[in-house]
Design a protein around this motif. Sequence first.
Motif: not given
Ligand code: NAD
Length: 396
Positions: A9-11, A36-37, A58, A104, A106, A213
Amino acid sequence: MTRRVAILGSTGSIGVNTLDVIRAHPDRFNVAALTAGKQIDRLVEQCIEFQPAIAVVSEADDAKRLEALLRQKNIATQVMHGPSSLVAAVTDSDCDTVMAAIVGAAGLVPALAAAKAGKRVLLANKEALVMSGNLFMHAISAGGGELLPIDSEHNAIFQCLPNNFTKESSPQNAYLGVEELWLTASGGPFRNTPLEQLSNITPEQACAHPNWVMGRKISVDSATMMNKGLEVIEAFWLFGLPLEKIKVLIHPQSVVHSMVRYRDGSVLAQMGQPDMRTPIAYGLAWPERIAAGVPSLSLTQLANLSFSEPDLSRFPCLSLAFAAAKTGGTAPTVLNAANEIAVAAFLDEGLPYLQIPVVVEKTLNAIAIEGADSLDTILHVDAQARKVTRELIQAL
Ligand code: NAD
Ligand code: MG
């Protein structure tokens, strides 16, 4: 030692912040894999800058496009696609550290693969632990790796616990005197919104978090406080304290990221800016501490820090999560799956905001809860719950 980091999930928001910390410490870290997705353009830029051994997307078409773009730039990164390649990114990239930051369900299978393979797992993907807590914690011990929480509250608690605290609720932990964990919550954008106005909430309003954010799904979860409910379950698995010893406090300023109360009357808190680079840097470098690019906290510039009990009538998702945590077994899996579908429908299909807890509760009532003993059972129940929630939404 140079750590070789794979980022699932690097993006996303966590992924980008992780790369920001890594960029500042080229002597300590290099990037083994990026995934990345669908955000191919951002992934191309990341691959050009960090030149990972493996990149995963994906869809097959996106993989072709990514590969062509990288070859033009003479980048030799191996490009793969699909869910099983996420596991390959963890197991075949020669990484020692995995940032689990897919949002999620995934993210569950690759995060579990990292745990089994004995990696240092930096866990942002709380949904993985909510779905499979027991299995996941066993995979970490069987794999012999390390699990460091990245979620800011859990990272704060990790920092406030004694060094020799282990997740097993052993007599030794009783001796260490940990009485309670206090998870703080901002209360999100609707903490004070009159209840009658909540029916018209738009996705843009729900995603406008006052302090953090983040990605869109977790932003909605913060607004409903489902996020805090998932975090209670996350804390239960990470730290092994009974549920009744895990409390939630509303703290609108998001300065105290969470606390541990000890038997002798001490309460230890971790404070800082609401910036995920702090817990990310902590996890990457643990047990050392490195610069995270985060401005220092000025307590003199803050007017006050306040704390209060959450109002469960305003946040029914929090009650549903408490109940699912208490039921145990696959109840948290059902809760999580129903919530993912309901939040996606709110963001993309106009499901009214106030219907999110309604369809989650109906899904929980419709599905028989069983033991969450195997990955097959968990994935089966996850799929079943998604189907039920979709049908409930269609019938509205
Ligand atoms: P985001 O939506 O910004 O990023 C999600 C990443 O997962 C993206 O790189 C996306 O391409 C990838 N992705 C999504 N669906 C996918 C799939 N089906 N298959 C493969 N890759 C997929 O989300 P985020 O805010 O970075 O959050 C990521 C995780 O970290 C979540 O579980 C969230 O609860 C947790 N989290 C986030 C924060 C925050 O500050 N953003 C804080 C605490 C916990
Ligand atoms: Mg959090």
